[in-house]
Design a protein around this motif. Structure first.
Motif, PDB file in Angstrom:
ATOM      1  N   ALA A 110     -11.974 -34.672   5.490  1.00 56.53           N
ATOM      2  CA  ALA A 110     -12.877 -33.840   5.471  1.00 56.53           C
ATOM      3  C   ALA A 110     -12.345 -32.402   4.698  1.00 56.53           C
ATOM      4  O   ALA A 110     -13.174 -31.846   3.777  1.00 56.53           O
ATOM      5  N   ARG A 111     -11.287 -32.228   4.875  1.00 53.31           N
ATOM      6  CA  ARG A 111     -10.455 -30.814   4.067  1.00 53.31           C
ATOM      7  C   ARG A 111     -10.616 -31.119   2.666  1.00 53.31           C
ATOM      8  O   ARG A 111     -10.887 -30.132   2.126  1.00 53.31           O
ATOM      9  N   ARG A 112     -10.784 -32.314   2.246  1.00 48.68           N
ATOM     10  CA  ARG A 112     -11.007 -32.394   0.654  1.00 48.68           C
ATOM     11  C   ARG A 112     -12.303 -31.824   0.125  1.00 48.68           C
ATOM     12  O   ARG A 112     -12.538 -31.645  -0.924  1.00 48.68           O
ATOM     13  N   HIS A 113     -13.283 -32.005   1.014  1.00 46.62           N
ATOM     14  CA  HIS A 113     -14.426 -31.402   0.858  1.00 46.62           C
ATOM     15  C   HIS A 113     -14.907 -29.992   1.223  1.00 46.62           C
ATOM     16  O   HIS A 113     -15.604 -29.442   0.536  1.00 46.62           O
ATOM     17  N   PHE A 114     -14.343 -29.520   2.402  1.00 47.13           N
ATOM     18  CA  PHE A 114     -14.403 -28.383   3.243  1.00 47.13           C
ATOM     19  C   PHE A 114     -13.123 -28.100   3.720  1.00 47.13           C
ATOM     20  O   PHE A 114     -12.639 -28.599   4.694  1.00 47.13           O
ATOM     21  N   GLU A 115     -12.232 -27.066   3.052  1.00 47.30           N
ATOM     22  CA  GLU A 115     -10.909 -26.957   3.473  1.00 47.30           C
ATOM     23  C   GLU A 115     -10.806 -26.524   4.899  1.00 47.30           C
ATOM     24  O   GLU A 115      -9.783 -27.065   5.580  1.00 47.30           O
TER      25      GLU A 115
ATOM     26  N   THR B  19     -21.231 -38.408  10.393  1.00 47.61           N
ATOM     27  CA  THR B  19     -19.786 -38.534   9.737  1.00 47.61           C
ATOM     28  C   THR B  19     -19.161 -37.186   9.282  1.00 47.61           C
ATOM     29  O   THR B  19     -19.723 -36.101   9.120  1.00 47.61           O
ATOM     30  N   TRP B  20     -17.884 -37.319   9.304  1.00 48.93           N
ATOM     31  CA  TRP B  20     -16.840 -36.202   8.593  1.00 48.93           C
ATOM     32  C   TRP B  20     -17.589 -35.651   7.394  1.00 48.93           C
ATOM     33  O   TRP B  20     -17.573 -34.444   7.114  1.00 48.93           O
ATOM     34  N   LEU B  21     -18.072 -36.879   6.385  1.00 49.25           N
ATOM     35  CA  LEU B  21     -18.294 -36.295   5.122  1.00 49.25           C
ATOM     36  C   LEU B  21     -19.655 -35.517   5.229  1.00 49.25           C
ATOM     37  O   LEU B  21     -19.771 -34.484   4.426  1.00 49.25           O
ATOM     38  N   GLU B  22     -20.526 -35.740   6.158  1.00 50.70           N
ATOM     39  CA  GLU B  22     -21.959 -35.009   6.332  1.00 50.70           C
ATOM     40  C   GLU B  22     -21.448 -33.731   7.018  1.00 50.70           C
ATOM     41  O   GLU B  22     -22.040 -32.670   6.479  1.00 50.70           O
ATOM     42  N   ALA B  23     -20.596 -33.965   8.036  1.00 56.61           N
ATOM     43  CA  ALA B  23     -20.003 -32.555   8.508  1.00 56.61           C
ATOM     44  C   ALA B  23     -19.762 -31.436   7.450  1.00 56.61           C
ATOM     45  O   ALA B  23     -19.637 -30.328   7.466  1.00 56.61           O
ATOM     46  N   ALA B  24     -18.915 -31.891   6.304  1.00 57.50           N
ATOM     47  CA  ALA B  24     -18.080 -31.194   5.417  1.00 57.50           C
ATOM     48  C   ALA B  24     -19.492 -30.638   4.250  1.00 57.50           C
ATOM     49  O   ALA B  24     -19.449 -29.504   3.944  1.00 57.50           O
ATOM     50  N   ARG B  25     -20.554 -31.460   4.235  1.00 60.09           N
ATOM     51  CA  ARG B  25     -21.459 -31.050   3.596  1.00 60.09           C
ATOM     52  C   ARG B  25     -22.512 -30.067   4.013  1.00 60.09           C
ATOM     53  O   ARG B  25     -22.741 -28.900   3.480  1.00 60.09           O
ATOM     54  N   VAL B  26     -22.589 -30.188   5.408  1.00 63.19           N
ATOM     55  CA  VAL B  26     -23.285 -29.145   6.022  1.00 63.19           C
ATOM     56  C   VAL B  26     -22.675 -27.618   5.912  1.00 63.19           C
ATOM     57  O   VAL B  26     -23.214 -26.587   5.808  1.00 63.19           O
ATOM     58  N   ALA B  27     -21.189 -27.872   6.265  1.00 60.63           N
ATOM     59  CA  ALA B  27     -20.370 -26.794   6.370  1.00 60.63           C
ATOM     60  C   ALA B  27     -20.495 -25.828   4.914  1.00 60.63           C
ATOM     61  O   ALA B  27     -20.674 -24.591   5.072  1.00 60.63           O
ATOM     62  N   ARG B  28     -20.443 -26.575   4.079  1.00 61.09           N
ATOM     63  CA  ARG B  28     -20.513 -25.958   2.645  1.00 61.09           C
ATOM     64  C   ARG B  28     -21.899 -25.493   2.300  1.00 61.09           C
ATOM     65  O   ARG B  28     -22.000 -24.246   1.933  1.00 61.09           O
TER      66      ARG B  28
END
Length: 272
Positions: A254-259, A217-226
């Motif tokens: 996703a940008r709300r979690h990883f800009e 998901t986009w949410l997990e993508a943002a978590r991994v990136a962070r």
């Protein structure tokens, strides 16, 4: 200005099946195929989905006929463009396929789709073809160091971390989060990458009814990136049911979690 150590061009960004519908053409409707270059000479291709047709036309026109494919796995959407990859029909071309699977299995997987009753036959392919099993540790391809790592996906898949000149790109598709060991390995290979290309096929809500299908998901993508301290996140493997508006909505969420997040777009080149 000196050339970028690495650049990646997207020729196919879609998952599962090509979707050439009008509402999908902003981001693109071809299935997965990426060209990665280091400098002017070193070239690798990740996967041979339907986007490989356009890449093959470009390479044939430029007479770049020494092509190395690095295959994540052999599901249909990652190989269906190869029967239409123009250099395969040139007796001047050398095409080498790299995979975590044994070489003979790779040959059988790729050539079966070109055999009756699915295709006229692989006898028409006049390029010199080679098949190579990726070993443990880093592989060298010209100036690039390529690290392969396992992903959680039905029948397995491989991710790649590509390094050259102090720059790094991590490609992680197709995968499903939730396996603690593989989630840790992914983060290790994404650590401090300049670009992370990540499978974000589903929204978190869609994922609840698609557990076990092998995508994230986009949410997990943002978590991994962070977690991995990457510089830029690229959402990839867009769902065939997501039009341009839906993909853009995923980017904004996703940008709300990883800009520093964008979505892979067909024809786009990223310089690292």
């Amino acid at each position: 200005m000196s050339p970028s150590p690495l650049q990646v061009t997207f020729y196919g960004v879609r998952g599962s099946i090509p979707t050439p519908a009008r509402g999908n053409l902003g981001f693109g409707g071809n299935t997965t195929c990426l060209e990665v270059r280091s400098g002017e000479m070193d070239l690798m291709v990740i996967d041979g989905g339907s986007g490989a047709r356009e890449l093959g036309r470009k390479l044939a026109d430029a007479r770049e006929l020494d092509v190395h494919f690095w295959m994540t796995h052999f599901h249909w959407d990652h190989i269906q463009g190869l029967p239409f990859f123009a250099p395969l029909f040139s007796d001047q071309a050398r095409i080498k396929f790299h995979s975590s699977k044994p070489a003979e299995m790779v040959r059988t997987s790729l050539e079966t789709q070109m055999s009756a009753p699915y295709f006229p036959g692989s006898e028409a392919l006049s390029a010199k073809r080679e098949y190579s099993e990726i070993g443990s540790g880093a592989c060298r391809h010209g100036s690039m160091a390529i690290h392969s790592f396992p992903l959680n996906h039905p029948q397995g898949a491989s991710g790649f971390r590509i390094e050259a000149g102090g720059s790094a790109i991590t490609h992680a598709s197709d995968l499903e989060h939730g396996d603690p060991r593989l989630d840790r390995i992914l983060r290790e290979h994404a650590q401090n990458a300049d670009v992370l290309i990540y499978d974000a096929q589903y929204s978190p809500e869609e994922y609840e009814s698609r557990r076990g299908w092998g995508h994230s998901t986009w949410l997990e993508a943002a978590r991994v990136a962070r977690d991995a301290n990457v510089k830029r996140l690229i959402l990839f493997h867009h769902d065939p049911g997501h039009d341009d508006a839906a993909v853009q909505s995923s980017v904004e969420a996703a940008r709300r979690h990883f800009e520093n997040t964008d979505a892979a777009t067909e024809g786009q080149t990223i310089f690292v």
